[in-house]
Design a protein around this motif. Structure first.
Motif, PDB file in Angstrom:
ATOM      1  N   TRP A 450     -21.657   1.401  -5.559  1.00 14.07           N
ATOM      2  CA  TRP A 450     -21.058   0.065  -5.640  1.00 14.07           C
ATOM      3  C   TRP A 450     -20.271  -0.185  -4.363  1.00 14.07           C
ATOM      4  O   TRP A 450     -20.070   0.716  -3.553  1.00 14.07           O
ATOM      5  N   GLU A 459     -24.796 -10.315 -13.081  1.00 12.58           N
ATOM      6  CA  GLU A 459     -25.488  -9.045 -12.895  1.00 12.58           C
ATOM      7  C   GLU A 459     -26.744  -9.223 -12.044  1.00 12.58           C
ATOM      8  O   GLU A 459     -27.380 -10.277 -12.072  1.00 12.58           O
ATOM      9  N   TYR A 462     -29.996  -3.271  -9.654  1.00 12.65           N
ATOM     10  CA  TYR A 462     -29.575  -2.289  -8.649  1.00 12.65           C
ATOM     11  C   TYR A 462     -30.779  -1.473  -8.200  1.00 12.65           C
ATOM     12  O   TYR A 462     -31.456  -0.848  -9.011  1.00 12.65           O
ATOM     13  N   PRO A 466     -25.864  -1.450  -2.856  1.00 12.85           N
ATOM     14  CA  PRO A 466     -24.859  -2.153  -3.662  1.00 12.85           C
ATOM     15  C   PRO A 466     -24.458  -3.511  -3.123  1.00 12.85           C
ATOM     16  O   PRO A 466     -23.732  -4.244  -3.800  1.00 12.85           O
ATOM     17  N   GLY A 469     -27.483  -5.424  -5.290  1.00 12.65           N
ATOM     18  CA  GLY A 469     -27.545  -5.274  -6.740  1.00 12.65           C
ATOM     19  C   GLY A 469     -26.399  -4.420  -7.231  1.00 12.65           C
ATOM     20  O   GLY A 469     -25.713  -3.769  -6.438  1.00 12.65           O
ATOM     21  N   PHE A 470     -26.190  -4.393  -8.544  1.00 13.41           N
ATOM     22  CA  PHE A 470     -25.011  -3.765  -9.105  1.00 13.41           C
ATOM     23  C   PHE A 470     -25.404  -2.672 -10.090  1.00 13.41           C
ATOM     24  O   PHE A 470     -26.098  -2.936 -11.081  1.00 13.41           O
ATOM     25  N   TYR A 471     -24.946  -1.461  -9.784  1.00 13.14           N
ATOM     26  CA  TYR A 471     -25.204  -0.298 -10.621  1.00 13.14           C
ATOM     27  C   TYR A 471     -24.758  -0.581 -12.056  1.00 13.14           C
ATOM     28  O   TYR A 471     -23.638  -1.040 -12.291  1.00 13.14           O
ATOM     29  N   SER A 473     -26.274  -2.768 -14.055  1.00 15.84           N
ATOM     30  CA  SER A 473     -26.779  -4.060 -14.514  1.00 15.84           C
ATOM     31  C   SER A 473     -28.055  -3.879 -15.332  1.00 15.84           C
ATOM     32  O   SER A 473     -28.858  -2.990 -15.067  1.00 15.84           O
TER      33      SER A 473
END
Length: 642
Positions: A450, A459, A462, A466, A469-471, A473
């Motif tokens: 992140w 969201e 991922y 980061p 995308g978001f770990y 999600s």
């Protein structure tokens, strides 16, 4: 890792000359218009500086020179201590040498060419003191030492200053200098900052000479191990480097605010009185992990020191003072401090180490970038233009601040009006196996899972980057406000601009069916839908967390009685933002923010050692006898802007 496992750098005299030639060419290409009386630099490589316990720290000393000979004049010195390998210092060192400074770059204990065993944060105050005093005694130094460095380089400056070495004359504490490692940076009011794990994983892999260990940390993905938390001692990749594993488990399992958290290496608030009374500036960003430290240290030290203590805060992530953008948002050219590492620092040292009257002495005590005032269009890079401007002041918070309560109401309204008795509470289910994913915020050392900064609170898948995308999600990648475990309170569209600058404090009256749980809060600037952003834009400003067992005191755990209403006070980092007319002010309440913080199992087991998780039914109360609210530091519209 142990010093035997660390990378060791050896340089022949020929290699040193080559290194200097390359560094000088690179420097002049960038700074060839800089006036200089010292066009050459001589490097003395790996000088082994003795510490009080006999351990020797490898130090590169750069000296200004003319015609191949070091200058005879005694000069002040700038010291930079680092755990990240002093060998990359050539460009910076040569710049300051050419301006008439001695420069020393030193590997911290147990790192690279230095002796000893590395334990994060420990031994740094004593080592800093000893390094300052030894270097000040060199025959070509005039005895005046300034320190520099960001992040860990700021921690070690703070450590040295706490012991008040006689020859330390100024420090520039950039994005570091932890004020209290228990309430942020390492633990966070009981929760554990998982950046400590990403830092350990990445540094072991980067530094090892052992091909087996390097392959191990290539194969073992940290994101996979985050699905198994908490780690078990001896049964995780860190076990190959026992000193790393030892300090990580100390941080994870030493959860009360005790002598461990009061030691100098992780704490400054306990040592303000004895700290050196010297000029210092505390520099950070609203989206930096050490935002809170910079503000705390400025406020605390200003009260007890006569020398200038200053604060600089911008819209930056960790160490990005020359950037104008963060994540999904652009702040405009005014947000950057150009050539921060060189010209800006040079002016500071010239004034406080050489006595030059260059205007630094007349600068304001506090300089803050207030985010906002942009029109919200999408720029050429696809970012939302949020804009902003600078404010100056003599103190934090600003003296004219109007601290205003905005209450949470049972229908989701956020309003200055007192709640009514008939407003019902809101209950949500917090499932530790499905935590709310981290989307931006105040971070450091969190890559590759992140990152800090400003993002639309929606969201995204991922895939390893980061920034994109978001770990954590999950499809269908909806806004966080759609989650059942995120309780949203927001104002009606604002009828006029509201400028918020200062500390943020959230008071919750809440209950749970479990003996322990977490409560999180996040302050958000909600843009209305527009042609460029048809779904609007939900911009994170600051967030915080509190582990319920520490609601009354950091020094003593008190589990809850299920169903009993308690008061929880959550203090996110301060911020500065203009909520424009037509926007909404929003506060989200939940119980997780992962992977920024470890997830509470809700079981009441010893922290860092749990084996079970259970869901919690958490309830926010709104009635007159149990109000929940945020206190916003509002600046009157009559206050002039820069």
């Amino acid at each position: 890792m142990t010093s035997q496992q660390s990378v060791r750098v050896r340089c022949s005299f020929r290699m040193v000359l080559t290194f200097l030639a390359i560094a000088s060419m690179d420097l002049m290409a960038v700074h060839d218009d800089e006036p200089s009386n010292y066009p050459e630099v001589i490097l003395e490589k790996n000088v082994m500086v003795p510490m009080r316990d006999g351990v020797r720290l490898a130090t590169d000393i750069y000296r200004p020179a003319v015609n191949g000979r070091p200058v005879e004049e005694k000069l002040p010195m700038i010291l930079h201590r680092t755990p990240y390998n002093k060998n990359g210092a050539g460009r910076t060192a040569e710049f300051f040498c050419r301006q008439g400074y001695l420069v020393a770059f030193q590997d911290c204990r147990g790192r690279y060419a230095s002796e000893g065993v590395f334990t994060k944060y420990v031994n740094k105050p004593e080592d800093g003191y000893d390094a300052v005093e030894w270097l000040a005694g060199l025959p070509y130094c005039n005895g005046d030492i300034g320190m520099r460095g960001g992040s860990y380089g700021a921690h070690v400056q703070a450590g040295a200053a706490k012991l008040n070495p006689p020859h330390l004359k100024t420090i520039v504490v950039k994005v570091g200098g932890t004020s209290n490692g228990w309430d942020h940076a390492i633990r966070n009011n009981g929760a554990f900052a998982l950046k400590q794990l990403t830092w350990a994983f990445s540094n072991i892999r980067k530094e090892t000479d052992d091909p087996v260990i390097k392959e191990l940390f290539t194969r073992e993905k940290i994101g996979d191990w985050f699905q198994t938390l908490p780690l078990k001692r001896g049964r995780n990749p860190l076990a190959v480097s026992p000193n790393f594993e030892d300090y990580i488990f100390e941080m994870m399992t030493r959860t009360d605010y005790d002598d461990y958290w009061k030691q100098m290496g992780v704490n400054w608030v306990e040592y303000y009185e004895q700290t050196s009374d010297i000029p210092m500036i505390h520099c950070s960003g609203w989206y930096d992990n050490y935002c809170g430290s910079a503000i705390d240290n400025f406020v605390g030290l200003s009260k007890v020191k006569k020398s200038p203590v200053r604060l600089l805060m911008g819209p930056w992530i960790h160490g990005s003072f020359e950037d104008t953008a963060s994540g999904d948002v652009e702040f405009g050219p005014a947000a950057a401090i150009s050539n921060y590492e060189y010209d800006w620092h040079l002016q500071w040292y010239d004034h406080f180490l050489k006595g030059k009257q260059n205007g630094v002495g007349e600068e304001p005590t506090v300089k803050l970038f207030v985010m906002g005032t942009g029109d919200g269009h999408k720029d050429k890079n696809g970012r939302l233009f949020h804009g902003g401007f600078w404010r100056t002041a003599d103190q934090w918070p600003l003296p004219e601040t109007e601290f205003t309560r905005y209450y949470f109401h049972g229908n989701g309204l956020l309003s200055p009006e007192d709640p009514k008795k008939d407003k019902p509470p809101i209950t949500y289910t917090f499932d530790p196996t499905d935590p709310v994913p981290t989307i931006g915020g105040s971070m450091a050392a969190s890559w590759p899972l992140w990152t800090g900064g400003v993002f639309d609170q929606r969201e995204r898948e991922y895939t390893g980057d980061p920034q994109k995308g978001f770990y954590g999600s999950k499809p269908p990648y909806l806004p966080l406000k759609s989650r059942h475990d995120v309780v949203v309170y927001q104002t009606e569209p604002l009828k006029e601009d509201v400028e918020v600058v200062g500390p943020i404090v959230v008071t919750l009256h809440a209950s749970s069916n479990r003996v322990d749980t977490d409560f999180t809060t996040k302050l958000i600037d909600v843009y209305p839908p527009s042609a460029d952003f048809p779904s609007g834009f939900e911009m994170n400003l600051t967030d915080g967390i509190l582990r319920a067992r520490y609601r009354n005191s950091p020094e003593k755990q008190e589990l809850m009685e299920p169903g009993t209403i308690y008061q929880f006070t959550i203090k996110p980092f301060g911020t500065a933002n203009v909520f424009k007319k037509g926007h909404r002010i929003r506060v989200d309440i939940s119980s997780s923010n992962f992977p920024r913080f470890d997830v509470n199992p809700n079981t009441g087991e010893p922290l860092g050692l749990n084996r079970r998780t259970v869901t919690a039914e958490n309830t926010i109360h709104h009635e007159t006898t149990h109000p929940s609210y945020v206190v916003l530091p509002i600046i009157p519209t009559s206050r002039k802007r820069l």
